[in-house]
Write a protein that holds these residues in place. Structure first.
Motif, short mmCIF file in Angstrom:
data_model
loop_
_atom_site.label_atom_id
_atom_site.label_comp_id
_atom_site.label_asym_id
_atom_site.label_seq_id
_atom_site.Cartn_x
_atom_site.Cartn_y
_atom_site.Cartn_z
N LEU A 8 -3.10 21.88 -4.33
CA LEU A 8 -2.41 20.74 -3.74
C LEU A 8 -3.37 19.66 -3.29
N ALA A 9 -4.61 20.04 -2.98
CA ALA A 9 -5.60 19.04 -2.56
C ALA A 9 -5.87 18.02 -3.65
N LYS A 10 -5.57 18.36 -4.90
CA LYS A 10 -5.75 17.42 -6.01
C LYS A 10 -4.58 16.46 -6.14
N HIS A 11 -3.45 16.81 -5.52
CA HIS A 11 -2.22 16.04 -5.75
C HIS A 11 -1.71 15.31 -4.51
N PHE A 12 -2.19 15.70 -3.32
CA PHE A 12 -1.69 15.10 -2.08
C PHE A 12 -2.86 14.59 -1.24
N ASP A 13 -2.57 13.57 -0.45
CA ASP A 13 -3.62 12.99 0.38
C ASP A 13 -4.05 13.92 1.50
N LYS A 27 3.00 17.82 -14.67
CA LYS A 27 4.15 17.42 -15.48
C LYS A 27 5.13 16.56 -14.67
N GLN A 28 5.25 16.85 -13.38
CA GLN A 28 6.14 16.06 -12.53
C GLN A 28 5.66 14.62 -12.45
N TRP A 29 4.35 14.42 -12.30
CA TRP A 29 3.83 13.06 -12.21
C TRP A 29 3.92 12.34 -13.54
N GLN A 30 3.98 13.09 -14.65
CA GLN A 30 4.18 12.45 -15.95
C GLN A 30 5.61 11.93 -16.11
N ARG A 31 6.56 12.64 -15.50
CA ARG A 31 7.98 12.24 -15.60
C ARG A 31 8.33 11.16 -14.60
N TYR A 32 7.73 11.27 -13.41
CA TYR A 32 8.06 10.36 -12.32
C TYR A 32 6.78 9.78 -11.73
N PRO A 33 6.91 8.68 -10.99
CA PRO A 33 5.73 8.16 -10.28
C PRO A 33 5.21 9.20 -9.31
N ALA A 34 3.90 9.21 -9.07
CA ALA A 34 3.31 10.17 -8.14
C ALA A 34 4.00 10.08 -6.79
N GLY A 35 4.37 11.23 -6.25
CA GLY A 35 5.07 11.27 -4.98
C GLY A 35 6.56 11.53 -5.11
N ASN A 36 7.12 11.33 -6.31
CA ASN A 36 8.55 11.58 -6.52
C ASN A 36 8.72 13.04 -6.97
N LEU A 37 9.31 13.85 -6.10
CA LEU A 37 9.45 15.28 -6.37
C LEU A 37 10.87 15.68 -6.73
N THR A 38 11.64 14.75 -7.24
CA THR A 38 13.02 15.04 -7.61
C THR A 38 13.09 16.19 -8.62
N MET A 68 0.85 -1.20 0.00
CA MET A 68 0.00 0.00 0.00
C MET A 68 0.88 1.24 0.00
N GLN A 69 0.62 2.16 -0.93
CA GLN A 69 1.43 3.37 -1.04
C GLN A 69 1.18 4.29 0.15
N PRO A 70 2.25 4.82 0.77
CA PRO A 70 2.08 5.70 1.94
C PRO A 70 1.35 6.98 1.56
N LYS A 71 0.65 7.55 2.53
CA LYS A 71 -0.08 8.79 2.32
C LYS A 71 0.89 9.94 2.12
N THR A 72 0.55 10.86 1.22
CA THR A 72 1.40 12.02 0.96
C THR A 72 0.84 13.24 1.68
N HIS A 73 1.75 14.13 2.06
CA HIS A 73 1.37 15.29 2.88
C HIS A 73 2.09 16.53 2.37
N ALA A 74 1.34 17.61 2.17
CA ALA A 74 1.91 18.91 1.80
C ALA A 74 1.57 19.91 2.89
N ILE A 75 2.56 20.71 3.27
CA ILE A 75 2.37 21.75 4.28
C ILE A 75 2.53 23.12 3.63
#
Length: 469
Positions: A23-28, A350-361, A1-8
């Motif tokens: 951000l509510a569309k992109h983070f849990d 665009k970030q999620w298109q390049r990387y899996p969701a949650g990867n913010l490199t 199960m993928q861990p929950k993501t959090h934005a502050i």
């Protein structure tokens, strides 16, 4: 199960609120850490000292807010916000009254800043993954290991009912957004983590303004809204009179080069009387004031160049006035906050298109570079105006900006008599069209014609008053 993501998000002003909606569309989970306790009713709070003053939402900003919160415009109108057709507003430009016509721009919705923020906060509470952490002062950034990644923030919470009760917490997050405004401490915190603080560009024309609210009665009931522009360096004073919700009229008077409007009643009225048109003074001299005069002088333009940093930590972005603060008298702030939120949304997609969701490199650096380009036009507009004041301090305009200033003088002179020039200028002012529109041959020829006309200089206040309507 993928861990929950959090934005502050640090800061619950408009830039923070709009960022939260995106951000509510992109983070849990999205947490807004705000130093103040939000009022239940639309009333001022300490964290937004400029909220008592005039706020204008440009057409581009209104479109963005409606996209983020469908139905918001109707909600504001239902709460009493007046709708104003542009043709009903008198604009006393630096060269006299702008020509009267029906411009192809949408109606303005006038409201207090407190009402807008309250409505948006209410809409955000409908998102079950958005949480308000009130009474929290962020005291620093948390970092992982070597400091290459921001991992959250440290927060000092006050108890609403017992302010002496302090609770220190570390809050972990996958993404930290600084929307704390001009008082942002991120440069200092980055330095503590071993990064260079960003270079800053500061331009201060020492503009200040004072505002008072009046009851809509007597002559005010029959008065048309009016905006009186300054014309630096020749004329440092201006003002505006607009209706807001609650059957009230808001009057703001402003001056540059430290020609500040007084905060006492007699001085406020005398300043209004000194404007090149008597419309504002005549409307308020016998009107019933229902609030004191409030002053504000924090109007410097400040640009923090995060996009130039040689090293930039992962998982951190800076938006709104925390990165680029404009002189608020030009009415760009709320619309630019909306543009920042749009950019944040697009970059995350665009970030999620390049990387899996949650990867913010690489996301933070890429976002700041794109945001810097986005801010170029509104920043150039603000500093081109403020650099006209004789006492303006800070970075001086380059050749391109000086040429822009000279050309805009010609455009403004032309719009007082030509409806098409006025239409094009308003579309640019409202950020509906690019400034390139003003370089179109049909506009440029009319502007350049002003250069060869006999009356190329700005009229004196006496000349303007003589032609006043």
């Amino acid at each position: 199960m993928q861990p929950k993501t959090h934005a502050i998000i640090m800061g619950g002003s408009l830039a923070g609120l709009l960022s939260a909606r995106v951000l509510a569309k992109h983070f849990d989970r999205v947490s807004i850490v705000e130093r103040d306790f939000f009022p239940e009713k639309p009333t001022p709070r300490p964290g937004i000292p400029q909220s008592r003053h005039l706020h204008i939402l440009l057409n581009r900003g209104k479109i963005i807010l409606e996209q983020l919160f469908p139905g918001l415009e109707n909600e504001l109108i239902a709460a009493g916000a007046p709708r104003l057709a542009p043709k009903s507003i008198g604009w006393f430009s630096p060269t006299g009254w702008a020509t009267h016509f029906t411009p192809d721009v949408n109606d303005l919705i006038m409201f207090s800043r407190d009402l807008l923020d309250r409505q948006i906060r209410r809409r955000l509470t409908e998102n079950t993954n958005v949480h308000f952490l009130e009474g929290g002062t962020v005291t620093g950034l948390l970092a992982k290991g070597s400091g290459a990644e921001v991992a959250g923030v440290s927060v000092r919470f006050r108890d609403r009912h017992n302010p002496a009760n302090i609770n220190e917490q570390n809050l972990n997050a996958d993404l930290v957004v600084d929307a704390s405004g001009k008082v942002s401490q991120t440069p200092k915190w980055l330095k503590k983590l071993g990064y260079e603080p960003p270079q800053e560009t500061l331009i201060n024309a020492f503009v200040g303004y004072a505002t008072r609210i009046y009851e809509c009665s007597g002559k005010l009931s029959d008065t048309a809204p009016v905006f009186v522009s300054t014309a630096p360096p020749f004329r440092t004073r201006g003002g505006a009179l607009f209706p807001i919700e609650g059957n009230r009229w808001l009057v703001s008077l402003g001056g540059g080069d430290r020609d500040y409007p007084p905060a006492d009643e007699a001085g406020f009225l005398e300043f209004a009387r000194s404007l090149p048109t008597p419309m504002i003074y005549d409307a308020i001299k016998d009107a019933k004031a229902i609030a004191p005069v409030y002053s504000y002088r924090g109007t410097e333009n400040r640009l923090r160049h995060y996009e130039r940093l040689p090293r930039y930590p992962e998982n951190l972005v800076i938006v709104g006035h925390a990165v680029c603060a404009f002189n608020p008298v030009y009415g760009q702030g709320m619309t630019v906050a909306g543009l920042d939120a749009q950019m944040l949304d697009e970059c995350l997609k665009k970030q999620w298109q390049r990387y899996p969701a949650g990867n913010l490199t690489g996301f933070g650096r890429d976002f700041q570079q794109k945001l810097a380009k986005l801010h170029t036009i509104p920043w150039t507009f603000a500093i081109s105006q403020d650099s006209r004041y004789r006492g303006s301090e800070g970075a001086k305009p380059n050749l391109a900006t000086r040429l822009t200033i000279d050309y805009m003088d010609l455009v403004i002179k032309a719009l007082t008599t030509d409806a098409k020039v006025c239409q094009a200028f308003l579309e640019v002012l409202h950020m509906i069209e690019s400034p390139a529109v003003l370089l179109h041959p049909k506009i440029a020829l009319k502007a350049i014609a002003q250069f060869t006309s006999r009356e190329t200089a700005l009229p004196s206040p006496a000349q303007i008053s003589a032609n006043d309507r």
